[in-house]
Design an enzyme around this catalytic site. Structure first.
Site, short mmCIF file in Angstrom:
data_model
loop_
_atom_site.label_atom_id
_atom_site.label_comp_id
_atom_site.label_asym_id
_atom_site.label_seq_id
_atom_site.Cartn_x
_atom_site.Cartn_y
_atom_site.Cartn_z
N CYS A 46 24.49 54.11 12.10
CA CYS A 46 25.11 52.21 11.90
C CYS A 46 25.70 51.37 12.52
O CYS A 46 25.27 49.79 12.27
CB CYS A 46 26.72 52.78 11.85
SG CYS A 46 26.88 54.18 10.38
C1 BEZ Z 1 25.13 57.31 12.29
O1 BEZ Z 1 25.35 56.02 11.99
O2 BEZ Z 1 24.17 57.59 13.45
C2 BEZ Z 1 25.42 58.77 11.47
C3 BEZ Z 1 26.48 59.44 11.05
C4 BEZ Z 1 26.78 60.32 10.18
C5 BEZ Z 1 25.37 61.44 10.94
C6 BEZ Z 1 23.77 61.28 11.41
C7 BEZ Z 1 23.84 59.19 12.28
#
Ligand code: BEZ
Length: 212
Positions: A46
């Protein structure tokens, strides 16, 4: 929670955000909008996505598209996280991130898919036209970061096909030849498209991008 389908009015909402309270319709005004959800704050994928979105802000602005992100954490957490994103991605996130702690907006837009994760949102994308109708929905799993080049490409296609009787073929990019709408006869197409029409099959007619 009602199912949202293409062509439906995007449900309006008022919610807290990193930039204070926000009403979707007031925020969008007469612009196009892109609403995209994030599973949680301070997560790696994210962070790269929001940084990339901020880096692409001129591209979205050029297309008259306002960005709006969402994550299920609170506004104070978003503000802290934005500092990290700006530092890591060398950018400035200046669009709002909705604070959806009570999952109100996530539920309204069906962004939680319980068989994938019970509490966090998947990576949903909604593109909303100026008349507030939903023009595109894409759902990515949490493990896959979005391709913002693809989102811009789809917006180019949506904006072109909203104004011209054409469709865009596979892997089309702005400026490339487009497909004449199947509803137009080849004879009418030849009058309509002054740059010429090439009939590959009676149902597959190509013409140069009418705006290029
Ligand atoms: C991420 O944004 O890195 C992420 C969030 C939830 C699960 C897997 C990755």
């Amino acid at each position: 929670m009602a199912t949202i389908r293409l062509g439906d009015k995007a449900p309006n909402f008022t919610a807290d955000s990193s930039l204070g309270q926000i009403n979707l319709y007031d925020y969008l005004g007469d612009s196009w909008g892109i609403l995209f959800s994030h599973p949680a704050d301070f997560t790696p994928v994210c962070t790269t996505e929001l940084g990339t979105a901020a880096q692409f802000k001129d591209e979205f602005a050029k297309r008259n598209v306002k960005m709006l992100a969402l994550s299920v954490d609170g506004a104070a957490s978003h503000v802290e996280w934005i500092k990290d994103i700006n530092e890591v991605e060398n950018t400035t996130v200046d669009f709002p991130i909705i604070a959806d702690e009570d999952r109100k907006v996530s539920d309204l837009y069906d962004m939680i898919h319980p068989n994938a994760d019970n509490t966090l949102t998947v990576r949903s994308v909604f593109i909303i036209a100026p008349d507030k109708t939903v023009k595109l929905m894409i759902t990515y799993p949490a493990s896959t970061g979005r391709n913002f080049h693809e989102l811009l490409r789809v917006i180019d296609s949506l904006q072109l096909t909203a104004n011209h009787k054409v469709a865009t073929p596979a892997n089309w990019k702005n400026g490339e030849d487009v497909v004449v709408s199947p509803a137009i006869t080849t004879e009418d197409a030849k009058t309509m498209f002054s740059k010429g029409v090439k009939e590959i099959k009676p149902y597959l007619r190509m013409t140069p991008d009418p705006t290029a």
